[in-house]
Enzyme design. Structure first.
Site, PDB file in Angstrom:
ATOM      1  CB  SER A  96      -3.374 -17.476  16.874  1.00 50.82           C
ATOM      2  OG  SER A  96      -3.837 -16.081  16.338  1.00 50.82           O
TER       3      SER A  96
ATOM      4  CE  LYS B  83      -7.014 -18.976  19.663  1.00 46.68           C
ATOM      5  NZ  LYS B  83      -7.218 -20.416  20.118  1.00 46.68           N
TER       6      LYS B  83
ATOM      7  CE1 TYR C 287      -8.561 -16.221  18.673  1.00 48.39           C
ATOM      8  CE2 TYR C 287      -6.527 -14.869  17.194  1.00 48.39           C
ATOM      9  CZ  TYR C 287      -7.561 -16.053  17.666  1.00 48.39           C
ATOM     10  OH  TYR C 287      -6.874 -17.545  16.592  1.00 48.39           O
TER      11      TYR C 287
HETATM   12  C1  UD1 Z   1      -6.586 -12.424  11.194  1.00 48.28           C
HETATM   13  C2  UD1 Z   1      -7.367 -12.544  12.112  1.00 48.28           C
HETATM   14  C3  UD1 Z   1      -6.306 -12.501  12.817  1.00 48.28           C
HETATM   15  C4  UD1 Z   1      -6.038 -14.310  12.912  1.00 48.28           C
HETATM   16  C5  UD1 Z   1      -5.668 -13.991  11.596  1.00 48.28           C
HETATM   17  C6  UD1 Z   1      -5.269 -15.902  11.734  1.00 48.28           C
HETATM   18  C7  UD1 Z   1      -8.491 -10.091  12.588  1.00 48.28           C
HETATM   19  C8  UD1 Z   1      -8.754  -8.382  12.471  1.00 48.28           C
HETATM   20  N1  UD1 Z   1      -7.558 -10.826  12.581  1.00 48.28           N
HETATM   21  O1  UD1 Z   1      -5.316 -12.545  10.593  1.00 48.28           O
HETATM   22  O2  UD1 Z   1      -6.651 -12.634  14.543  1.00 48.28           O
HETATM   23  O3  UD1 Z   1      -4.508 -14.128  14.194  1.00 48.28           O
HETATM   24  O4  UD1 Z   1      -6.768 -13.941  10.790  1.00 48.28           O
HETATM   25  O5  UD1 Z   1      -6.412 -16.866  11.464  1.00 48.28           O
HETATM   26  O6  UD1 Z   1      -9.654 -11.007  12.394  1.00 48.28           O
HETATM   27  N2  UD1 Z   1      -8.909  -7.782   3.778  1.00 48.28           N
HETATM   28  C9  UD1 Z   1      -9.487  -6.943   3.036  1.00 48.28           C
HETATM   29  N3  UD1 Z   1     -10.600  -7.044   2.639  1.00 48.28           N
HETATM   30  C10 UD1 Z   1     -11.415  -8.426   3.523  1.00 48.28           C
HETATM   31  C11 UD1 Z   1     -11.268  -8.643   4.285  1.00 48.28           C
HETATM   32  C12 UD1 Z   1      -9.534  -8.393   4.533  1.00 48.28           C
HETATM   33  O7  UD1 Z   1      -8.593  -6.520   1.829  1.00 48.28           O
HETATM   34  O8  UD1 Z   1     -12.376  -8.439   3.293  1.00 48.28           O
HETATM   35  C13 UD1 Z   1      -7.603  -7.829   4.003  1.00 48.28           C
HETATM   36  C14 UD1 Z   1      -6.770  -7.459   5.657  1.00 48.28           C
HETATM   37  O9  UD1 Z   1      -6.993  -5.854   5.462  1.00 48.28           O
HETATM   38  C15 UD1 Z   1      -5.937  -7.893   5.689  1.00 48.28           C
HETATM   39  C16 UD1 Z   1      -5.821  -9.885   4.333  1.00 48.28           C
HETATM   40  O10 UD1 Z   1      -7.091  -8.969   3.522  1.00 48.28           O
HETATM   41  O11 UD1 Z   1      -4.443  -7.388   5.167  1.00 48.28           O
HETATM   42  C17 UD1 Z   1      -6.156 -10.260   5.357  1.00 48.28           C
HETATM   43  O12 UD1 Z   1      -7.514 -10.260   6.517  1.00 48.28           O
HETATM   44  P1  UD1 Z   1      -7.990 -11.378   6.856  1.00 48.28           P
HETATM   45  O13 UD1 Z   1      -8.600 -12.589   6.566  1.00 48.28           O
HETATM   46  O14 UD1 Z   1      -9.288 -10.233   8.109  1.00 48.28           O
HETATM   47  O15 UD1 Z   1      -6.817 -12.040   8.068  1.00 48.28           O
HETATM   48  P2  UD1 Z   1      -6.124 -10.710   9.520  1.00 48.28           P
HETATM   49  O16 UD1 Z   1      -6.408 -10.413   9.810  1.00 48.28           O
HETATM   50  O17 UD1 Z   1      -4.170 -10.784   8.717  1.00 48.28           O
END
Ligand code: UD1
Length: 325
Positions: free
Chosen positions: A116, A144, A140
């Site tokens: 990851s 990895k 996590y």
């Molecule tokens: C997540 C994981 C990361 C993993 C990656 C790939 C977390 C904190 N991180 O990354 O460890 O390597 O997936 O599988 O779980 N967002 C919103 N609202 C929401 C959800 C997300 O604004 O309800 C935003 C987040 O702030 C971010 C983006 O959307 O900017 C993507 O978020 P998310 O899908 O959770 O992935 P990551 O945090 O980037």
């Protein structure tokens, strides 16, 4: 060629299984169905219900003899890993040690491992290439990284070749709609957005609009899961040919912001998708974008489905049947 896919009933695993089947491989899926789905099993693949924490079950399946193994079985919620480190070390690190020891005893090599972008932690420069410092911000990501180090030692000591594939933000579903299982209680942006679109959740929280990005919301590198899956086959074939291990990033190299994704999702779904800006989520970097130059150079990997519209539309196809009117 016979491939064992551990965790092959899950979201990424089922797409990986599909990619190997599409290339004519003989595939066996090994999965405990804890987060994987029975609906994700394909008729053309063999299925063994089992758990990597049960060494005798791993030993039994690996005795079947394989030309390689893809290992995707893991716990993957970064936030949860900070609350339950024991569960994450057990499932991810101890589970992988079981896989490696049994694979080594059964002379199964290479191992294609789901790593990851979380191994890097907050980016010190962009785009993030494979040489970027590894400083995971969540447990996590630490698991990895530890597994990658184990793989390196098993390569040196036992000649077990591996590919560590560092996924950026996996999203989307098979364009031919052959994957049936929908993730329960998703924690990632696009599926959460889709749950709002169908009415399962009342609104989307945009985690901060005051980042130093073009519209203030977080930017990520979303890569279609079928593009990821394809790279597993390419990595396997690369190792067979080159007889050496490989660590690669997989991302689309294009950053998409939360607000850009939301705007396209509103257009493509034709749904309102209510959203409100809330506070930043702890540990979220402003921007995370991959350099995938190495995958392109060594594997000839070019993402085909990782544009925003395909990511959103293939996910929407999975969710639209659940619209609550
Ligand atoms: C997540 C994981 C990361 C993993 C990656 C790939 C977390 C904190 N991180 O990354 O460890 O390597 O997936 O599988 O779980 N967002 C919103 N609202 C929401 C959800 C997300 O604004 O309800 C935003 C987040 O702030 C971010 C983006 O959307 O900017 C993507 O978020 P998310 O899908 O959770 O992935 P990551 O945090 O980037």
């Amino acid at each position: 060629m016979r491939i064992l896919v551990i965790g092959g009933a899950g979201y990424i695993g089922s797409h990986v299984t599909r990619a190997f089947l599409d290339k004519g491989y003989d595939v066996t899926v090994f999965d405990n169905l804890q987060t994987g789905f029975r609906e994700n099993l394909f008729e053309e693949a063999n299925f063994v219900h089992g758990d990597i924490m049960r060494p005798e079950q791993l030993g039994a399946v690996m005795a079947g003899g394989y030309d390689g193994c893809v290992h995707l079985a893991a716990l993957k919620a970064a936030g949860q890993s900070m609350l339950h480190p024991a569960e994450y070390s057990h499932a991810n690190i101890s589970g992988t040690i079981n896989v490696l020891n049994h694979a080594s005893a059964a002379k199964i090599s290479p191992i294609i491992f789901s790593s990851s972008a979380a191994v890097y932690g907050s980016p010190q420069y962009l785009p993030v290439d494979e040489n970027h410092p590894k400083d995971p911000e969540n447990f996590y990501g630490f698991t990895k990284l530890e597994i990658e180090r184990l793989l390196d030692w098993y390569d040196r000591l036992k000649g077990m070749r591996y590919a560590a594939i560092r996924y950026f933000n996996a999203a989307g579903y098979d364009v031919q709609e052959r994957i049936k299982g929908l993730e329960l209680n998703p924690e990632n942006l696009l599926p959460i957005m889709m749950e709002v679109a169908v009415g399962i959740r009342p609104k989307l929280s945009i985690f901060g609009d005051d980042y130093p990005t073009r519209d203030g919301s977080g930017i990520r590198d979303y890569v279609h899961v079928s593009d990821l899956a394809e790279a597993h086959v390419s990595a396997f074939e690369y190792i067979l040919k080159q007889k050496k291990s490989l660590t690669v990033n997989l991302g689309s190299q294009a950053g998409v912001s939360v607000i850009e994704m939301l705007e396209r999702a509103r257009v493509i779904t034709g749904r309102k998708i209510p959203a409100e800006v809330t506070h930043r989520r702890a540990g979220d970097p402003a921007e995370l974008v991959a350099s995938s130059g190495k995958a392109l150079e060594l594997l000839g990997w070019v993402p085909k489905y990782s544009d925003v519209d395909t990511l959103v539309s293939t996910t929407w196809k999975m969710y639209e049947k659940y619209v609550i009117r």
